[in-house]
Design a protein around this motif. Structure first.
Motif, PDB file in Angstrom:
ATOM      1  N   VAL A  19     -13.149  10.683  13.548  1.00  0.00           N
ATOM      2  CA  VAL A  19     -12.291  11.415  14.472  1.00  0.00           C
ATOM      3  C   VAL A  19     -12.229  12.857  14.000  1.00  0.00           C
ATOM      4  O   VAL A  19     -11.965  13.129  12.843  1.00  0.00           O
ATOM      5  N   GLN A  49      -7.896  17.994  14.866  1.00  0.00           N
ATOM      6  CA  GLN A  49      -7.505  18.809  16.009  1.00  0.00           C
ATOM      7  C   GLN A  49      -7.630  20.291  15.655  1.00  0.00           C
ATOM      8  O   GLN A  49      -7.453  20.690  14.510  1.00  0.00           O
ATOM      9  N   ARG A  69      -4.892  22.876  13.377  1.00  0.00           N
ATOM     10  CA  ARG A  69      -4.102  22.203  12.353  1.00  0.00           C
ATOM     11  C   ARG A  69      -4.574  22.609  10.976  1.00  0.00           C
ATOM     12  O   ARG A  69      -5.717  22.409  10.655  1.00  0.00           O
ATOM     13  N   ARG A 105     -12.853   8.627   9.537  1.00  0.00           N
ATOM     14  CA  ARG A 105     -13.347   7.525  10.342  1.00  0.00           C
ATOM     15  C   ARG A 105     -13.839   7.988  11.714  1.00  0.00           C
ATOM     16  O   ARG A 105     -13.610   7.370  12.719  1.00  0.00           O
ATOM     17  N   GLN A 143      -8.327  20.001  -1.374  1.00  0.00           N
ATOM     18  CA  GLN A 143      -9.379  19.161  -0.830  1.00  0.00           C
ATOM     19  C   GLN A 143      -9.683  19.467   0.623  1.00  0.00           C
ATOM     20  O   GLN A 143     -10.779  19.213   1.087  1.00  0.00           O
ATOM     21  N   ILE A 175      -9.134  13.309   5.680  1.00  0.00           N
ATOM     22  CA  ILE A 175      -8.133  12.686   6.541  1.00  0.00           C
ATOM     23  C   ILE A 175      -8.805  11.949   7.686  1.00  0.00           C
ATOM     24  O   ILE A 175      -8.524  10.805   7.976  1.00  0.00           O
ATOM     25  N   MET A 176      -9.722  12.624   8.326  1.00  0.00           N
ATOM     26  CA  MET A 176     -10.342  12.070   9.512  1.00  0.00           C
ATOM     27  C   MET A 176     -11.703  11.482   9.147  1.00  0.00           C
ATOM     28  O   MET A 176     -12.717  11.823   9.715  1.00  0.00           O
ATOM     29  N   TYR A 190       0.770  -1.235   0.000  1.00  0.00           N
ATOM     30  CA  TYR A 190       0.000   0.000   0.000  1.00  0.00           C
ATOM     31  C   TYR A 190       0.804   1.291   0.000  1.00  0.00           C
ATOM     32  O   TYR A 190       0.348   2.272  -0.560  1.00  0.00           O
ATOM     33  N   PRO A 191       1.983   1.393   0.637  1.00  0.00           N
ATOM     34  CA  PRO A 191       2.645   2.703   0.599  1.00  0.00           C
ATOM     35  C   PRO A 191       3.526   2.924  -0.616  1.00  0.00           C
ATOM     36  O   PRO A 191       4.013   4.025  -0.804  1.00  0.00           O
TER      37      PRO A 191
END
Lengths: 171, 226
Positions: free
Chosen positions: B220, B223, B226, B218, B210, B215-216, B125-126
């Motif tokens: 969450v 913060q 940021r 799921r 975007q 990013i979050m 994957y990476p």
């Protein structure tokens, strides 16, 4: 080799041999359960409630001398319901060389109290656990991905993550 | 060569608009190609063990300096050849595309080794499964890692390619002409590579456009600050 998808660890109320009195008394008010057999590397282990995870680690650090956080990571058992993840902290007493593994179980989406207030080194370890498993840590100062790109979709170390074919530019 | 002044070259280029002066134009191109192929300054993007092998190529036993390539530039502004040596991850891909975008035309790209060319043994994957997902590549070198002989072989082939190059146009840009570089979109640079855009938007630019929502994804919250 078969894939381990559920934990085979058994727990009792009695601490195994080798756990110091100080550690037992520090964890006494927290209603922990002890693993029957030594864990990987011969470390004794205990299981605490998820919400008291940081509390247990703080008690061990302050009352029993476990002053070093050796490792802080997670394990995924996808078939265990409802709490598929085990979050663990490996602690060590630098004076007596005593070691202890503190575990807690957490369901998908639920959060775990952070250890950043106790050990600075927990910061990046928890970011890695979040990055790889998607386990959020409550109270973490900067919970963002640490290895993967920020817009990466998915949690690579979960057992249901595809072994190959995950490519965000080809899907 | 010292007798060919800038004014004379300019005259030749201007005169090349008419067909009877194409011989002059060809001469100027040969001159430009000759100077380019003997002064290819590489930007080594050493990402893993191929980077070590590139160092061996540059060191005195194999001595890349014989081809005028000893000046490894770690600034893309001064480099002509992007030599991607090693395993490229998606996180590093944004750095690579940015380096490529910052290099001035004309520029060439060599994909060194199995990882850079195809992901190699890392089908995971990476890891980018070949740098040509992001940038155009002139030469691929096989091997894991390639021996310095292979690298030198390809560098000589690159010199041949530069020598054959007749694709670019020699024109005098008016000082009033708008700059081909634009900040908010992909620029199509005139020069060696006509056709499709030379590079995708970099990962960082996509991230800025975007926003951090994805990013979050799921459950969450991002913060604050940021």
């Amino acid at each position: 080799m078969s894939k381990v998808t559920t934990s085979c660890m058994k727990y009792t109320d009695d601490a195994p041999e080798g756990v110091s009195e100080a550690a037992q008394s520090a964890l006494a008010p927290l209603d922990v359960r002890w693993s029957e057999h030594p864990e990987l590397g011969g470390w004794p282990g205990c299981l605490v409630e998820t919400v008291r995870f940081a509390e247990a680690c703080a008690a061990l650090r302050d009352s029993a001398g476990f002053d070093m956080l050796v490792d802080h990571t997670a394990v995924d058992y996808p078939d265990r319901k409802p709490e598929r993840f085990t979050v663990l902290a490996l602690l060590m007493n630098m004076t007596t060389q005593e070691r202890l593994m503190v575990r807690c179980r957490v369901a998908d989406g639920a959060s775990v109290p952070t250890l950043c207030d106790l050990w600075k080194s927990a910061d990046w370890a928890e970011r890695e656990t979040f990055d790889m498993f998607g386990i959020p840590f409550e109270g973490h100062p900067d919970l963002t991905r640490i290895y993967m790109p920020q817009d990466f979709d998915g949690w690579p170390l979960r057992r249901d993550f595809p072994m190959q074919g995950h490519n965000r530019f080809r899907d | 060569m010292s007798e060919v002044t800038q004014t004379q070259i300019t005259d030749m280029v201007e005169a090349s608009g008419s067909s009877e002066c194409s011989i002059l134009l060809s001469t100027v191109k040969s001159l430009a190609n000759w100077s380019r192929k003997h002064s290819v300054w590489p930007l080594p993007l050493g990402l893993s063990c191929c980077g070590i092998e590139f160092m061996a190529t540059a060191a005195n036993r194999y001595d890349m300096a014989r081809f005028g390539m000893e000046v490894a530039r770690f600034s893309p502004r001064q480099a002509d050849l992007l030599l991607v040596a090693g395993t490229l991850t998606y996180k590093m891909a944004q750095v690579m595309t940015r380096l490529y975008d910052q290099m001035a035309e004309p520029k060439w790209v060599i994909s060194m080794g199995a990882c850079a060319s195809s992901g190699g043994m890392y089908r995971s994957y990476p890891v980018v499964q070949g740098i040509d997902e992001f940038i155009p590549v002139d030469f691929y070198i096989s091997g894991c890692p390639p021996r310095p002989d292979s690298v030198l072989n390809v560098l000589m082939k690159l010199q041949d390619k530069i020598d054959r190059d007749r694709s670019y146009e020699l024109t005098l840009a008016s000082p009033d002409a708008p700059s081909p570089l634009r900040v908010d979109e992909i620029a199509v640079l005139p020069g060696k590579r006509h056709g499709p855009p030379v590079a995708l938007a970099t990962d960082g630019e996509r991230y800025v456009k975007q926003g951090p929502q994805k990013i979050m994804a799921r459950g969450v919250k991002p913060q604050e600050g940021r």
